[in-house]
Design an enzyme around this catalytic site. Structure first.
Site, mmCIF file in Angstrom:
data_model
loop_
_atom_site.group_PDB
_atom_site.id
_atom_site.type_symbol
_atom_site.label_atom_id
_atom_site.label_comp_id
_atom_site.label_asym_id
_atom_site.label_seq_id
_atom_site.Cartn_x
_atom_site.Cartn_y
_atom_site.Cartn_z
ATOM 1 N N GLY A 465 -15.131 10.189 -20.454
ATOM 2 C CA GLY A 465 -15.609 10.514 -19.524
ATOM 3 C C GLY A 465 -16.244 11.594 -19.972
ATOM 4 O O GLY A 465 -15.437 12.691 -20.302
ATOM 5 N N PHE A 469 -16.306 19.299 -14.526
ATOM 6 C CA PHE A 469 -15.527 20.388 -14.341
ATOM 7 C C PHE A 469 -16.277 20.188 -16.115
ATOM 8 O O PHE A 469 -15.356 21.099 -17.130
ATOM 9 C CB PHE A 469 -14.231 21.351 -13.312
ATOM 10 C CG PHE A 469 -14.573 20.902 -12.943
ATOM 11 C CD1 PHE A 469 -15.799 21.666 -12.223
ATOM 12 C CD2 PHE A 469 -13.731 20.441 -11.279
ATOM 13 C CE1 PHE A 469 -15.568 22.109 -10.917
ATOM 14 C CE2 PHE A 469 -13.914 20.275 -10.397
ATOM 15 C CZ PHE A 469 -14.926 21.418 -9.649
ATOM 16 N N LYS A 486 -8.356 16.239 -19.700
ATOM 17 C CA LYS A 486 -9.553 16.661 -19.226
ATOM 18 C C LYS A 486 -9.527 18.198 -19.333
ATOM 19 O O LYS A 486 -8.734 18.891 -19.346
ATOM 20 C CB LYS A 486 -9.136 16.601 -17.892
ATOM 21 C CG LYS A 486 -10.005 17.333 -16.990
ATOM 22 C CD LYS A 486 -10.311 17.193 -14.843
ATOM 23 C CE LYS A 486 -10.713 18.117 -14.356
ATOM 24 N NZ LYS A 486 -10.202 17.644 -12.758
ATOM 25 N N ASP A 583 -12.913 15.491 -2.181
ATOM 26 C CA ASP A 583 -13.211 14.851 -3.183
ATOM 27 C C ASP A 583 -13.127 13.956 -2.966
ATOM 28 O O ASP A 583 -13.136 13.394 -4.992
ATOM 29 C CB ASP A 583 -13.678 16.329 -4.436
ATOM 30 C CG ASP A 583 -14.810 15.755 -5.302
ATOM 31 O OD1 ASP A 583 -15.921 15.024 -4.725
ATOM 32 O OD2 ASP A 583 -15.595 16.347 -6.207
#
Ligand code: NAG
Ligand code: NAG
Ligand code: NAG
Length: 689
Positions: A465, A469, A486, A583
């Site tokens: 994905g 950021f 991430k 968010d």
């Protein structure tokens, strides 16, 4: 020995300069020293000649203090059984000691000299050099390279790796026999080298490795008015040395086999005797391995040996009868199937364990050291290799930890691997804090190399994905655990602040509907967050896809909605902190293999204090389409703004349509205006559980 020869013998020891003295400090090529003659250093501190020890009539070539009685500091070790010894320098620059015409002792020099001379220096060093050569680097030979039982100021104890010379201080066999005994001070060249008092091949007293300030086993080795000490370690040499602080003070360090001690003396000029300044061993805890593996020696303890916390005597019977050498074993064995579950117990104020099986990296700090140790199941402990200032460098121990000593007020810290069930909660928090780079990040810090291996060097095939950021990768740790990494792109809006925010926040939160952060990685500009891997990825990946959304029947959707609501309720009300996510959206809800939703991405979340219900920001961040009007317009955020986003999410889950990009013929601006107010109300009802 008859009376006459005794007198001559005494005279030759005490007043060797009486008759035959050549008042010089140098032997030239054509000259020699015979028994009865001496060399005296220029400042008259040291004298070289032949002597006999206390109850011996053998003669030895030696060096002693000129103005202090009977203190020999160096000896050539070869006995001569009469007074026929003659010392010369030959033309190739070697000292040669002859008895009659037989060579009994000689030196070997690799260098050549034009005009070699031997000179006794005021330091007590007998050197052979080319006449005119004053630089110590140019010496052909020096007695300082071959210590006897005494280390004088300026001498070295250790190893010259280039020449292979070992500077080793070795006791005399006994006061009558200067030949080398079994007792010596030696440097053992482990990865983290350490000094020992050895008795033959046995470790007798472990002085320990140099930790930047002192030897680990001698924490009271401190700056003092008598002498300054240092340990030098580079690729050519590793040695201990000392110098006197004041020319008026005379001090020496001696190995004595008779008393089995290494003693530092200071000369008392007025009283005319050598005062013992310090000695080793100083107590029973100094004897090597007194308390066995995982035992620790505390001299003021009711019994000197104790097991470390989390350990018990291997043989309670032996232990209770004061036989501690079998040591201690873990109460909870390590199994190390999930390395991240192990932790470290901090033990303060110790002499670090025997360093035979160690690994050293002076370039990394404590955080990385901890991670390296954690990732290797055989690593039992770690600490800084240099404790100066904040501490630096990394040393790790493999195998049993032996010969730990506990000091009352001194000593250094050691971090010992434990099963997490053996750690107190406070230990765990402290331990994990140490994993953080600079601030209190309550999380394991993973090595970049670990992540590179896990993700196959961030292979495009592992990319699952791309968030706002940066990209997200799937990976697999060596332990088999699947992870999602991430990787925050350098140019991303998520700066260091957001990164730390997220890390600190998630680390404090534990809920089945919140994603679990496993660790993080900070390496220069690279920042990464490591999560548990979610088989079913994220909600947006499922609900907006025509095919995949068919897998989500109503009961599943209902459960997902409830799960998100529970997670949000936890954030808002039930956790110790009040957290506004700011968010919440479909792509930030992840799903595990059971389709249990997990709220993720806390990069812009905010913590509210106890009574605070509303906050304000000049920087409106979040995702359009999910933002409450008051937040988008005025930057006001609260629990309600999150609930607004939840409402949007609810509509999306029910309808399978995106809020933004929902365009119908009837020209509704978006999904919200399309759905009746009643539905929205019902959606918000989830706020109360
Ligand atoms: C000097 O002495 C050493 C040691 O005995 C010997 O090896 C060397 O050959 C001698 N040199 C001369 C020129 O005799
Ligand atoms: C070593 O210790 C013995 C006994 O304590 C003492 O007699 C002797 O002088 C000492 N030797 C040295 C070199 O200090
Ligand atoms: C752990 O460290 C030891 C000593 O450095 C090494 O021999 C061993 O291969 C390491 N094991 C792993 C799994 O890295």
């Amino acid at each position: 020995m008859d009376i006459l020869s005794s007198l001559i013998f005494v005279a030759s020891i005490l007043i060797p300069c009486f008759k035959f003295c050549i008042a010089a400090d140098t032997i030239l090529l054509s000259q020699s020293i015979s028994d009865g003659m001496t060399l005296v250093s220029r400042g008259e501190t040291f004298e070289l000649g032949f002597f006999s020890p206390e109850n011996s009539n053998k003669r030895y070539l030696g060096i002693w203090y000129k103005n202090i009685p009977q203190t020999v500091v160096w000896v050539s070790n070869r006995a001569i059984n009469d007074s026929s010894g003659i010392l010369t320098v030959n033309s190739t620059g070697n000292l040669v000691l002859r008895q009659h015409d037989k060579v009994v002792w000689y030196t070997t020099s690799e260098k050549q000299a034009q005009n070699p001379v031997a000179q006794l220096l005021d330091s007590g060093n007998l050197v052979v050099r080319d006449e005119g050569e004053a630089d110590s680097e140019g010496y052909l030979w020096q007695s300082f390279d071959y210590p006897s039982d005494t280390i004088l100021p300026g001498m070295k104890l250790g190893l010259n790796l280039r020449t292979g010379i070992e500077w080793r201080m070795t006791s005399w066999k006994n006061p009558n026999d200067p030949s080398p005994g079994d007792f010596y001070w030696g440097l053992l060249l482990y990865n983290y080298p350490e000094f020992y008092l050895m008795m033959g091949t046995e470790k007798f007293v472990r002085v320990g490795p140099w930790n930047g300030l002192h030897f680990s086993g001698i924490p009271d080795q401190k700056p003092n008015p008598i002498y300054a000490f240092n340990y030098i370690s580079n690729k050519d040499e590793k040695y201990y040395t000392y110098s006197l602080q004041n020319a008026a003070v005379i001090s020496r360090l001696v190995m004595n086999q008779t008393s089995s001690m290494s003693i530092r003396y200071v000369w008392m000029e007025n009283e005319q005797y050598w005062k013992v300044y310090k000695s080793l061993p100083k107590d029973n805890c100094d004897y090597y391995g007194t308390c066995g593996a995982y035992g620790t020696c505390l001299i003021t303890g009711s019994q000197i040996c104790q097991c470390l916390a989390g350990f018990s005597p291997k043989s309670p019977q032996a232990w209770n009868s004061s036989d501690w050498t079998q040591g201690c074993t873990r109460n909870q064995p390590l199994n190390c199937t999930n390395k991240l579950n192990d932790g470290f117990m901090k033990v303060e104020g110790v002499k670090v364990p025997d360093t035979t099986h160690t690994w050293l990296d002076e370039t990394i700090g404590l955080g990385e050291c901890r991670m390296k140790c954690l990732n290797n199941c055989s690593c039992m402990a770690y600490t800084n290799s240099d404790i100066r200032g904040e501490g630096s460098g990394c040393v790790m121990w493999f195998g049993d930890l032996i010969d730990i000593r506990q000091f009352e007020n001194d000593g250094q810290d050691l971090y010992i691997r434990m099963d997490s069930s053996e750690l107190e909660y406070s230990d765990i928090v402290r331990d994990q804090n140490r994993g953080g780079s600079e601030e209190n990040i309550d999380l394991p810090l993973l090595d970049l190399s670990t992540i590179v291996i896990a993700t196959d060097n961030f292979s495009i095939n592992n990319k699952i994905g791309e968030g706002g950021f940066g990209p997200v990768y799937k990976g697999r740790l060596v332990s088999g655990q699947e992870i999602a990494v991430k990787r925050l792109s350098r140019g991303s809006g998520q700066g260091m602040t957001e990164f730390k925010n997220e890390v600190k926040l998630i680390a404090k939160l534990q809920h089945r509907n919140l994603v679990k952060l496993l660790g993080c990685c900070v390496q220069e500009q690279d920042r990464m967050l490591v999560y548990e891997y979610m088989t079913n990825r994220s909600l947006d990946w499922l609900i907006f896809d025509d095919t995949k959304s068919k897998l989500l029947d109503w009961p599943k959707r209902f459960n997902i909605i409830c799960g998100i609501a529970r997670g949000l309720l936890y954030l808002h009300q039930d956790s110790r902190l009040r957290i506004i996510h700011r968010d919440l959206k479909a792509s930030n809800v992840l799903l595990d293999d059971q389709m249990i939703p997990k709220i993720s991405d806390f990069g812009i979340a905010r913590i509210f204090g106890g009574e605070q219900t509303e906050g304000n920001t000049n920087r409106v961040v979040g995702t359009y389409g999910y933002m409450a009007p008051e937040y988008a317009a005025d930057g006001i955020f609260s629990v309600k703004t999150d609930v607004f986003s939840f409402g949007i999410l609810l509509l999306e889950i029910l309808s399978g349509k995106r809020n933004r990009g929902f365009y119908l013929e009837n020209q509704s601006a978006n999904l919200v205006t399309h759905v009746s107010m009643e539905s929205v109300e019902r959606g918000q009802g989830y706020r109360n559980g």
